[in-house]
Design a protein around this motif. Structure first.
Motif, short mmCIF file in Angstrom:
data_model
loop_
_atom_site.label_atom_id
_atom_site.label_comp_id
_atom_site.label_asym_id
_atom_site.label_seq_id
_atom_site.Cartn_x
_atom_site.Cartn_y
_atom_site.Cartn_z
N THR A 139 4.79 10.34 0.84
CA THR A 139 4.07 9.07 0.84
C THR A 139 4.57 8.20 1.98
O THR A 139 5.69 8.35 2.46
CB THR A 139 4.27 8.31 -0.48
OG1 THR A 139 5.66 8.00 -0.63
CG2 THR A 139 3.77 9.10 -1.67
N LEU A 140 3.71 7.28 2.39
CA LEU A 140 4.04 6.31 3.42
C LEU A 140 3.77 4.94 2.82
O LEU A 140 2.71 4.71 2.23
CB LEU A 140 3.18 6.55 4.66
CG LEU A 140 3.58 5.87 5.95
CD1 LEU A 140 4.99 6.30 6.37
CD2 LEU A 140 2.59 6.22 7.04
N ALA A 141 4.72 4.00 2.94
CA ALA A 141 4.58 2.67 2.36
C ALA A 141 4.34 1.63 3.43
O ALA A 141 4.94 1.68 4.51
CB ALA A 141 5.85 2.32 1.58
N ALA A 142 3.46 0.66 3.12
CA ALA A 142 3.13 -0.42 4.06
C ALA A 142 3.07 -1.74 3.30
O ALA A 142 2.79 -1.78 2.10
CB ALA A 142 1.79 -0.15 4.74
N SER A 143 3.32 -2.83 4.03
CA SER A 143 3.29 -4.16 3.45
C SER A 143 2.73 -5.13 4.47
O SER A 143 2.98 -5.00 5.68
CB SER A 143 4.70 -4.59 3.05
OG SER A 143 4.68 -5.84 2.40
N ALA A 144 1.93 -6.12 4.00
CA ALA A 144 1.32 -7.07 4.92
C ALA A 144 1.01 -8.38 4.21
O ALA A 144 0.68 -8.39 3.03
CB ALA A 144 0.03 -6.50 5.50
N ALA A 180 0.82 -1.20 0.00
CA ALA A 180 0.00 0.00 0.00
C ALA A 180 0.86 1.25 0.00
O ALA A 180 1.96 1.27 0.54
CB ALA A 180 -0.89 0.00 1.23
N THR A 181 0.30 2.29 -0.59
CA THR A 181 0.92 3.61 -0.57
C THR A 181 -0.11 4.60 -0.08
O THR A 181 -1.22 4.68 -0.59
CB THR A 181 1.40 4.03 -1.97
OG1 THR A 181 2.34 3.07 -2.44
CG2 THR A 181 2.04 5.41 -1.94
N PHE A 182 0.27 5.33 0.96
CA PHE A 182 -0.56 6.41 1.46
C PHE A 182 -0.05 7.70 0.83
O PHE A 182 1.07 8.13 1.13
CB PHE A 182 -0.47 6.48 2.98
CG PHE A 182 -1.04 5.26 3.64
CD1 PHE A 182 -2.37 5.23 4.00
CD2 PHE A 182 -0.25 4.17 3.92
CE1 PHE A 182 -2.92 4.12 4.61
CE2 PHE A 182 -0.78 3.04 4.53
CZ PHE A 182 -2.12 3.02 4.88
N ALA A 183 -0.82 8.26 -0.06
CA ALA A 183 -0.43 9.50 -0.72
C ALA A 183 -0.92 10.67 0.15
O ALA A 183 -2.13 10.88 0.28
CB ALA A 183 -1.04 9.57 -2.11
#
Length: 161
Positions: free
Chosen positions: A113-118, A105-108
């Motif tokens: 931006t903030l990047a997340a992975s799960a 995921a990318t939070f714009a």
């Protein structure tokens, strides 16, 4: 399937919220920080690759199936703060409680931006904050989420120093 998408959305949204509330333009604040963000329902698309699910109300996911979605993000004061963009690919097939998906995921946000992975399995999610750009450069931490009424999710983001 809606629960699966909601879970993935919530997990990713939590990551974004923490990053947004952690910094307010400039470098990340020192020390550990925990924040909350609200993810609203947005657009969702499920891509059912062969073999196709026979029962769309209770689908059996197969390797290669995917879903993508975007969700508007708001702070606790209900002000818009950005958009969440998510792509998930099924890596282990099965029904909702057994299937596993890898989600990125990318939070714009306004300042970067903030990047997340799960890796998501049923309702269990362990979401990692894996980086960012702009005001969120070097971000790392974790996200937890909980369902709210009206198809919304509250994400609690914990960022490490």
């Amino acid at each position: 399937m809606r629960r699966f998408a909601a879970l993935a959305t919530a997990a990713v949204a939590a990551t974004v919220i923490a990053g947004i509330l952690t910094t307010s333009g400039g470098a990340q604040q020192p020390g550990e920080r925990t924040f909350k963000i609200i993810e609203e329902s947005g657009t969702f698309k499920f891509i059912d690759t062969a073999p196709k699910a026979r029962n769309p109300r209770n689908p059996r996911f197969s390797i290669g199936d995917a879903f993508v979605f975007t969700s508007p993000l708001r702070d606790e004061a209900n002000k818009p703060i950005g958009t969440l963009h998510v792509y998930c690919a099924v890596t282990r097939g099965g029904n909702f409680s057994r299937a596993t998906s890898q989600c990125n995921a990318t939070f714009a946000l306004r300042n970067g931006t903030l990047a997340a992975s799960a890796a998501l399995k049923g309702e269990d999610a362990s979401i990692a904050v894996v980086g960012g750009t702009g005001a969120y450069e070097g971000a790392r931490g974790s996200i937890t989420d909980r369902d709210l009424p009206r198809d919304r999710t509250e994400d609690t983001i914990h960022l490490l120093p």
